[in-house]
Design a protein around this motif. Structure first.
Motif, PDB file in Angstrom:
ATOM      1  N   GLU A 332       0.805  -1.183   0.080  1.00 33.05           N
ATOM      2  CA  GLU A 332      -0.023  -0.029  -0.038  1.00 33.05           C
ATOM      3  C   GLU A 332       0.845   1.253   0.027  1.00 33.05           C
ATOM      4  O   GLU A 332       0.565   2.208  -0.836  1.00 33.05           O
ATOM      5  CB  GLU A 332      -0.932  -0.110   1.152  1.00 33.05           C
ATOM      6  CG  GLU A 332      -2.180  -1.018   1.075  1.00 33.05           C
ATOM      7  CD  GLU A 332      -3.058  -1.045   2.126  1.00 33.05           C
ATOM      8  OE1 GLU A 332      -2.441  -0.692   3.353  1.00 33.05           O
ATOM      9  OE2 GLU A 332      -4.105  -1.281   2.023  1.00 33.05           O
ATOM     10  N   THR A 336       0.903   4.012  -3.005  1.00 32.42           N
ATOM     11  CA  THR A 336       0.566   5.450  -2.764  1.00 32.42           C
ATOM     12  C   THR A 336       1.804   6.211  -3.354  1.00 32.42           C
ATOM     13  O   THR A 336       1.574   7.417  -3.819  1.00 32.42           O
ATOM     14  CB  THR A 336       0.389   5.567  -1.065  1.00 32.42           C
ATOM     15  OG1 THR A 336      -0.715   4.800  -0.654  1.00 32.42           O
ATOM     16  CG2 THR A 336      -0.020   7.059  -0.768  1.00 32.42           C
ATOM     17  N   PRO A 348      -2.303  -2.497  -5.107  1.00 26.97           N
ATOM     18  CA  PRO A 348      -1.375  -3.064  -3.870  1.00 26.97           C
ATOM     19  C   PRO A 348      -1.621  -4.485  -3.746  1.00 26.97           C
ATOM     20  O   PRO A 348      -2.788  -5.036  -3.841  1.00 26.97           O
ATOM     21  CB  PRO A 348      -1.613  -2.137  -2.704  1.00 26.97           C
ATOM     22  CG  PRO A 348      -2.672  -1.261  -3.157  1.00 26.97           C
ATOM     23  CD  PRO A 348      -3.230  -1.347  -4.493  1.00 26.97           C
ATOM     24  N   ASP A 351      -4.288  -6.412  -1.434  1.00 21.96           N
ATOM     25  CA  ASP A 351      -5.609  -6.604  -1.703  1.00 21.96           C
ATOM     26  C   ASP A 351      -5.697  -8.183  -2.239  1.00 21.96           C
ATOM     27  O   ASP A 351      -6.929  -8.566  -2.589  1.00 21.96           O
ATOM     28  CB  ASP A 351      -6.224  -5.778  -2.380  1.00 21.96           C
ATOM     29  CG  ASP A 351      -6.398  -4.332  -1.912  1.00 21.96           C
ATOM     30  OD1 ASP A 351      -6.905  -4.310  -0.661  1.00 21.96           O
ATOM     31  OD2 ASP A 351      -5.554  -3.531  -2.510  1.00 21.96           O
ATOM     32  N   ASP A 355       1.302  -9.285   0.132  1.00 24.20           N
ATOM     33  CA  ASP A 355       1.891  -7.898   0.319  1.00 24.20           C
ATOM     34  C   ASP A 355       3.277  -8.082  -0.441  1.00 24.20           C
ATOM     35  O   ASP A 355       3.814  -9.205  -0.467  1.00 24.20           O
ATOM     36  CB  ASP A 355       2.050  -7.453   1.824  1.00 24.20           C
ATOM     37  CG  ASP A 355       1.823  -6.086   2.083  1.00 24.20           C
ATOM     38  OD1 ASP A 355       1.617  -5.188   1.096  1.00 24.20           O
ATOM     39  OD2 ASP A 355       1.497  -5.629   3.297  1.00 24.20           O
TER      40      ASP A 355
END
Ligand code: PLP
Length: 383
Positions: A332, A336, A348, A351, A355
């Motif tokens: 994330e 961003t 990202p 989801d 990760d």
């Protein structure tokens, strides 16, 4: 004020892909040039032949309710497709046509899950699977991947319990583009057959596949596994028809009947004239999607050559995504930063249940991909 929203609704995560898209669009509206690599749909228009068929059907007044599982002619054409292309013999009453493959999958979850039933989903997975399972009262159970980014069978073996109802297979995969080999499918089928569980095979990216490869349907491996499979497919990706909303499933008769009942009491039939257009799509078939697939292949090859050397990804043999890792940066945070500092919109990996990865889509022009590679080079140099 009293809270009227159900616990079920509160548990559901909004679609990550759609929210990234929204953010990117907001920046674009401010005049900022964002390269949007978050898109989950082909950037090609629906072929003219398909549009004409819909127009023709409207002119002819095909505007009323149809059989709620889809017109017989279309279900027959789908049976022919499954037989011809996937070596799968189904009868029209084993096919249910819905408003997109997403709808087929949701209907299916409603048709097979009792409260607390578990569905094993290998990570990384398409974002909607766990949420659909939850909505239908089931419990998603996430399974690890191996180094090929296919399901880790040892982990799957450990996760299967008497509560396990189904396993979800997605090949070619969103978000990785990985395509299961025949051997991988055989090993998986053997394990699934040794336990009493269903296999939901989401084959929506079947035709977007490169280097002369073919996506094999796990259901085609034997009649035993076919009896345990529900094959899900649709028109969105192959024929660039995302907005038209048309998908289908093929299933053993009792399951197809349960899905048909649910659909008949909820949405009824998929859009009448869209069904007629789909008939033309299936008839003209390869001629309609081949130019798009060739362009996707060109873009994929371009990215393989031009993505920064530091990024790691499984090789996408299908679909239109790369699943990238830039090291141990939480996804994330990375997404961003890529959007705000480099104006690249990505999704990202968190989801998708992974990760430290981001998903980029190459459903955008080579021009954009060239710019994206330059910006990614700069971003990588920054880390
Ligand atoms: C893996 C996967 N399955 C199903 C779907 C749903 O497709 P449809 O547009 O037919 O609902 C998508 C769409 O993004 C997808 O990526």
């Amino acid at each position: 004020m009293k809270d009227f929203v159900s616990l079920k609704a509160k548990e559901i995560q909004p679609s990550a892909t759609l929210s990234v898209n929204k953010k990117a669009r907001q920046l674009q509206q401010q005049g900022i040039e964002v390269i949007n690599l978050s898109v989950g749909e082909p950037d090609f228009d629906t072929p003219e032949e398909i549009k004409l068929a819909a127009e023709q059907s409207l002119k002819e007044g095909f505007t009323k309710y149809t059989d709620s599982s889809g017109i017989l002619e279309l279900r027959e054409a789908i049976c022919e497709k499954l037989y011809r292309e996937n070596s799968l013999a189904y009868l029209p009453d084993e096919i249910v046509v819905s408003n997109g493959a997403k709808h087929s999958l949701f209907n299916l979850m409603m048709a097979i899950l009792n409260p607390g039933d578990e569905v094993v989903i290998p990570a990384p997975y398409w974002v909607s699977y766990p949420e659909m399972v939850k909505l239908a009262g089931g419990q998603p159970v996430i399974c690890a991947r191996n180094e090929r980014f296919t399901v880790e069978l040892n982990h799957l073996r450990e996760l299967i319990t008497p509560k396990t109802k189904a396993f979800i297979l997605n090949s070619p995969s969103n978000p990785t583009g990985v395509v299961y080999t025949k051997k991988e499918l055989e090993d998986l089928a053997q394990l699934l057959l040794s336990r009493e569980i269903l296999c939901i095979s989401d084959e929506i990216y079947e035709k977007i596949i490169f280097d002369g490869k073919a996506a094999i349907s796990i259901a085609s491996l034997s009649s035993e596994i076919k009896d345990r499979c529900i094959v899900v497919n649709g028109f969105s990706k192959t024929f660039s028809m995302t907005g038209w909303r048309l998908g289908y499933l093929a299933a053993p008769r009792d399951i197809a009947k349960a899905v048909a009942n649910i659909q008949s009491q909820t949405t009824s039939n998929p859009v009448s004239f869209v069904q007629k257009a789909a008939l033309v799509a299936l008839k003209q078939n390869e001629k309609l999607y081949q130019p798009m697939v060739a362009e996707f292949a060109r873009r994929r090859d371009y990215l393989i050559k031009n993505l920064p050397n530091q990024v790691i990804y499984p090789r996408p043999d299908g679909a239109f995504y790369f699943f990238l890792s830039l090291g141990k940066i939480p996804s994330e945070q990375l997404a961003t930063r890529l959007l705000e500092k480099y104006q690249i919109a990505v999704v990202p990996g968190k989801d998708f249940g992974a990760d430290h990865f981001i998903r980029i889509s190459f459903a955008t022009s080579l021009d954009n991909l060239e710019k994206a590679c330059q910006r990614l080079q700069a971003a990588v140099a920054d880390y």
